[in-house]
Motif scaffolding. Structure first.
Motif, PDB file in Angstrom:
ATOM      1  N   VAL A   4       5.933 -64.454  28.185  1.00  0.00           N
ATOM      2  CA  VAL A   4       6.777 -63.635  27.325  1.00  0.00           C
ATOM      3  C   VAL A   4       8.229 -64.047  27.564  1.00  0.00           C
ATOM      4  O   VAL A   4       8.685 -64.109  28.702  1.00  0.00           O
ATOM      5  CB  VAL A   4       6.594 -62.134  27.626  1.00  0.00           C
ATOM      6  CG1 VAL A   4       7.493 -61.291  26.726  1.00  0.00           C
ATOM      7  CG2 VAL A   4       5.134 -61.732  27.447  1.00  0.00           C
ATOM      8  N   ASP A   8      12.329 -60.778  25.026  1.00  0.00           N
ATOM      9  CA  ASP A   8      11.275 -59.795  24.773  1.00  0.00           C
ATOM     10  C   ASP A   8      10.959 -58.987  26.025  1.00  0.00           C
ATOM     11  O   ASP A   8      10.584 -57.813  25.941  1.00  0.00           O
ATOM     12  CB  ASP A   8      10.009 -60.512  24.278  1.00  0.00           C
ATOM     13  CG  ASP A   8      10.233 -61.220  22.958  1.00  0.00           C
ATOM     14  OD1 ASP A   8      11.025 -60.709  22.138  1.00  0.00           O
ATOM     15  OD2 ASP A   8       9.634 -62.292  22.745  1.00  0.00           O
ATOM     16  N   VAL A   9      11.128 -59.610  27.190  1.00  0.00           N
ATOM     17  CA  VAL A   9      10.907 -58.879  28.441  1.00  0.00           C
ATOM     18  C   VAL A   9      11.904 -57.742  28.577  1.00  0.00           C
ATOM     19  O   VAL A   9      11.549 -56.617  28.963  1.00  0.00           O
ATOM     20  CB  VAL A   9      11.026 -59.838  29.651  1.00  0.00           C
ATOM     21  CG1 VAL A   9      11.075 -59.050  30.950  1.00  0.00           C
ATOM     22  CG2 VAL A   9       9.851 -60.800  29.673  1.00  0.00           C
ATOM     23  N   THR A  11      13.410 -56.118  26.208  1.00  0.00           N
ATOM     24  CA  THR A  11      13.006 -55.058  25.271  1.00  0.00           C
ATOM     25  C   THR A  11      11.864 -54.235  25.862  1.00  0.00           C
ATOM     26  O   THR A  11      11.853 -53.001  25.761  1.00  0.00           O
ATOM     27  CB  THR A  11      12.572 -55.665  23.925  1.00  0.00           C
ATOM     28  OG1 THR A  11      13.665 -56.402  23.374  1.00  0.00           O
ATOM     29  CG2 THR A  11      12.146 -54.580  22.950  1.00  0.00           C
ATOM     30  N   GLN A  12      10.916 -54.911  26.501  1.00  0.00           N
ATOM     31  CA  GLN A  12       9.829 -54.194  27.164  1.00  0.00           C
ATOM     32  C   GLN A  12      10.338 -53.346  28.320  1.00  0.00           C
ATOM     33  O   GLN A  12       9.834 -52.240  28.555  1.00  0.00           O
ATOM     34  CB  GLN A  12       8.782 -55.178  27.672  1.00  0.00           C
ATOM     35  CG  GLN A  12       7.942 -55.835  26.593  1.00  0.00           C
ATOM     36  CD  GLN A  12       6.789 -56.623  27.179  1.00  0.00           C
ATOM     37  OE1 GLN A  12       6.001 -56.117  27.982  1.00  0.00           O
ATOM     38  NE2 GLN A  12       6.687 -57.887  26.800  1.00  0.00           N
ATOM     39  N   ASP A  15      11.735 -50.259  26.709  1.00  0.00           N
ATOM     40  CA  ASP A  15      10.640 -49.431  26.195  1.00  0.00           C
ATOM     41  C   ASP A  15       9.894 -48.733  27.331  1.00  0.00           C
ATOM     42  O   ASP A  15       9.564 -47.543  27.240  1.00  0.00           O
ATOM     43  CB  ASP A  15       9.656 -50.299  25.396  1.00  0.00           C
ATOM     44  CG  ASP A  15      10.244 -50.815  24.101  1.00  0.00           C
ATOM     45  OD1 ASP A  15      11.261 -50.263  23.639  1.00  0.00           O
ATOM     46  OD2 ASP A  15       9.687 -51.791  23.550  1.00  0.00           O
ATOM     47  N   THR A  16       9.623 -49.481  28.408  1.00  0.00           N
ATOM     48  CA  THR A  16       8.902 -48.908  29.545  1.00  0.00           C
ATOM     49  C   THR A  16       9.725 -47.835  30.223  1.00  0.00           C
ATOM     50  O   THR A  16       9.209 -46.766  30.585  1.00  0.00           O
ATOM     51  CB  THR A  16       8.553 -50.016  30.558  1.00  0.00           C
ATOM     52  OG1 THR A  16       7.798 -51.041  29.909  1.00  0.00           O
ATOM     53  CG2 THR A  16       7.742 -49.451  31.722  1.00  0.00           C
ATOM     54  N   LYS A  19       9.547 -44.684  28.165  1.00  0.00           N
ATOM     55  CA  LYS A  19       8.267 -43.970  28.316  1.00  0.00           C
ATOM     56  C   LYS A  19       8.224 -43.190  29.625  1.00  0.00           C
ATOM     57  O   LYS A  19       7.754 -42.049  29.673  1.00  0.00           O
ATOM     58  CB  LYS A  19       7.107 -44.971  28.251  1.00  0.00           C
ATOM     59  CG  LYS A  19       6.888 -45.582  26.878  1.00  0.00           C
ATOM     60  CD  LYS A  19       5.775 -46.616  26.905  1.00  0.00           C
ATOM     61  CE  LYS A  19       5.602 -47.264  25.533  1.00  0.00           C
ATOM     62  NZ  LYS A  19       4.565 -48.344  25.546  1.00  0.00           N
ATOM     63  N   LEU A 183       5.918 -57.904  33.372  1.00  0.00           N
ATOM     64  CA  LEU A 183       6.109 -57.860  31.925  1.00  0.00           C
ATOM     65  C   LEU A 183       6.228 -59.249  31.307  1.00  0.00           C
ATOM     66  O   LEU A 183       6.207 -59.377  30.086  1.00  0.00           O
ATOM     67  CB  LEU A 183       7.372 -57.066  31.587  1.00  0.00           C
ATOM     68  CG  LEU A 183       7.455 -55.636  32.139  1.00  0.00           C
ATOM     69  CD1 LEU A 183       8.822 -55.040  31.852  1.00  0.00           C
ATOM     70  CD2 LEU A 183       6.357 -54.762  31.575  1.00  0.00           C
ATOM     71  N   LYS A 186       0.976 -61.884  29.755  1.00  0.00           N
ATOM     72  CA  LYS A 186       0.065 -61.001  29.024  1.00  0.00           C
ATOM     73  C   LYS A 186      -1.324 -60.918  29.647  1.00  0.00           C
ATOM     74  O   LYS A 186      -2.036 -59.952  29.415  1.00  0.00           O
ATOM     75  CB  LYS A 186      -0.057 -61.479  27.576  1.00  0.00           C
ATOM     76  CG  LYS A 186       1.250 -61.419  26.797  1.00  0.00           C
ATOM     77  CD  LYS A 186       1.083 -61.944  25.382  1.00  0.00           C
ATOM     78  CE  LYS A 186       2.397 -61.906  24.618  1.00  0.00           C
ATOM     79  NZ  LYS A 186       2.254 -62.448  23.241  1.00  0.00           N
ATOM     80  N   LYS A 191      -0.203 -62.223  35.670  1.00  0.00           N
ATOM     81  CA  LYS A 191       0.529 -61.099  36.258  1.00  0.00           C
ATOM     82  C   LYS A 191       0.366 -61.090  37.775  1.00  0.00           C
ATOM     83  O   LYS A 191       1.332 -60.862  38.521  1.00  0.00           O
ATOM     84  CB  LYS A 191       0.039 -59.780  35.666  1.00  0.00           C
ATOM     85  CG  LYS A 191       0.443 -59.531  34.220  1.00  0.00           C
ATOM     86  CD  LYS A 191      -0.103 -58.201  33.721  1.00  0.00           C
ATOM     87  CE  LYS A 191       0.216 -57.957  32.253  1.00  0.00           C
ATOM     88  NZ  LYS A 191       1.654 -57.754  32.010  1.00  0.00           N
ATOM     89  N   HIS A 261      20.010 -59.226  26.299  1.00  0.00           N
ATOM     90  CA  HIS A 261      19.981 -58.140  25.316  1.00  0.00           C
ATOM     91  C   HIS A 261      21.358 -57.943  24.687  1.00  0.00           C
ATOM     92  O   HIS A 261      21.487 -57.936  23.471  1.00  0.00           O
ATOM     93  CB  HIS A 261      19.512 -56.832  25.976  1.00  0.00           C
ATOM     94  CG  HIS A 261      19.227 -55.733  24.993  1.00  0.00           C
ATOM     95  ND1 HIS A 261      18.093 -55.724  24.210  1.00  0.00           N
ATOM     96  CD2 HIS A 261      19.936 -54.614  24.664  1.00  0.00           C
ATOM     97  CE1 HIS A 261      18.099 -54.633  23.446  1.00  0.00           C
ATOM     98  NE2 HIS A 261      19.213 -53.950  23.693  1.00  0.00           N
TER      99      HIS A 261
END
Length: 291
Positions: A4, A8-9, A11-12, A15-16, A19, A183, A186, A191, A261
Motif C-alpha cells: 500500500v 494511502d497508508v 489515509t488509513q 480513518d483508523t 474509528k 497498514l 494487505k 503484515k 498528506h
C-alpha cells in the motif's frame, strides 16, 4: 498488489484513528484489556526464553509474536493509539476533538494495565506454585528486571530520568513503525514480516515500552523485587508513557502526515534547453496570469 502506497497508508491512519476515537467505552476497554494481556504473555515468553537459554537475542526474536497476534485480532495498545488517534483531530474529521482523544488514551491505558496486571498475577502464581514457594529462576529474573529499570535509573538522578525518557521515545519510534507497517500491506504474511522487524529491534535494544512495563514491574513486585510502587510509577511508567507519546507522534505520525498528506507545493520544473526554449519563454511572458 500487497503493498500500500504511503499516501494511502496515511489515509488509513486517519480513518483508523477516527474509528478508535468513536469506539464505545465497552469495546475500547475490552480491546485494550486483551491487547495488554497478550503483550504481557509475549513478554513473559521472551523473559523465559532469555533466562532458559542465556541468549537475549532469542527472547527478542520471539517477542513480536504477541504484538502481531494482538493487532491481527484488532486489539489496542496505548503506544498505537498515541500515533493514530491524534490525526483524526488534526485532519478535522467531523466530531473528532482533543477531549475525545484524551478519553480514548485514558481508557486504553486503563484497559492495557488491567490486562497486563491480570497476566502478572497469573504468571506469579505459576512461578511460585500459588505463592507457596519462593520464585523460580524466571520469577527471580523478573524481579531483577524491575529493580534494574527503576532504582537503576534513580541512582543516576536527572541523567537517569533523561535516559529513561529517551528510551521511551526510541521504543515507540520502532513500535509505531510496526503499527503503521501493519497498514502498508494487505495480506497476512506481509503484515507479519513488516511488523516483526521494528518490534524485534526495540525489544533487543532494551527500550522502554509502557504496556510491557505494566506486566514486568507488577510481576517484579509480586515476586519480591526490591523496589516500590512509587519507584515503578516515578522512575519508569510515567516517564515511559511520555516518551512513548513523543516518539510515536514526532518520529512516525507527523512525518508521514506532513509529507504524504499535507504535502508542500512542488518546485517549479526548469524548462529544458533546446530549439524550442526561446519560444516557450516568449509564450510564458505573453501568457495572461491566472487568478
Amino acid at each position: 498488489m500487497s503493498y500500500v502506497k504511503p499516501q494511502d497508508v496515511v489515509t488509513q491512519m486517519i480513518d483508523t484513528g477516527e474509528k478508535k476515537l468513536f469506539l464505545s467505552t465497552r469495546d475500547t476497554l475490552i480491546r485494550s484489556f486483551m491487547g495488554g494481556a497478550i503483550l504481557a504473555l509475549a513478554a513473559a515468553m521472551a523473559v523465559t526464553i532469555s533466562t532458559n537459554t542465556g541468549n537475549p537475542l532469542l527472547g527478542a526474536a520471539f517477542f513480536p509474536i504477541g504484538f502481531i497476534m494482538l493487532y491481527l485480532m484488532g486489539f489496542d495498545l496505548l503506544t498505537g493509539v498515541f500515533t493514530l488517534v491524534p490525526f483524526a483531530v488534526i485532519a478535522r474529521r467531523p466530531g473528532a476533538t482533543w477531549g475525545g482523544m484524551w478519553r480514548n488514551w485514558g481508557l486504553v491505558f486503563c484497559g492495557n494495565f488491567a490486562g497486563a496486571f491480570t497476566v502478572a498475577v497469573l504468571m506469579a502464581i505459576t512461578f511460585t506454585y500459588g505463592f507457596s514457594t519462593p520464585p523460580d529462576e524466571i520469577g527471580e529474573a523478573l524481579g531483577t528486571i524491575g529493580e534494574g529499570r527503576t532504582v537503576g535509573y534513580a541512582d543516576h538522578g536527572a541523567a537517569g530520568m533523561l535516559t529513561l525518557f529517551v528510551r521511551g521515545v526510541l521504543c515507540n519510534w520502532m513500535v509505531s513503525t510496526g503499527v503503521v507497517a501493519f497498514l502498508m500491506s494487505k495480506d497476512t504474511i506481509s503484515k507479519v514480516v513488516v511488523m516483526w522487524m521494528p518490534v524485534f529491534l526495540f525489544f533487543y535494544l532494551g527500550f522502554e515500552h509502557s504496556v510491557v512495563n505494566m506486566f514486568l514491574f507488577p510481576s517484579g513486585l509480586l515476586l519480591g523485587g526490591d523496589f516500590t510502587v512509587v519507584d515503578y510509577l516515578v522512575w519508569n511508567e510515567l516517564p515511559t508513557v511520555l516518551g512513548n507519546l513523543v516518539g510515536g507522534l514526532t518520529f512516525v505520525g507527523l512525518p508521514l502526515y506532513l509529507t504524504h498528506h499535507r504535502t508542500g507545493p512542488e518546485r517549479l520544473r526548469p524548462i529544458p534547453a533546446g530549439p524550442d526554449t526561446a519560444g516557450a519563454r516568449a509564450a510564458d511572458r505573453t501568457a495572461t496570469p491566472v487568478g
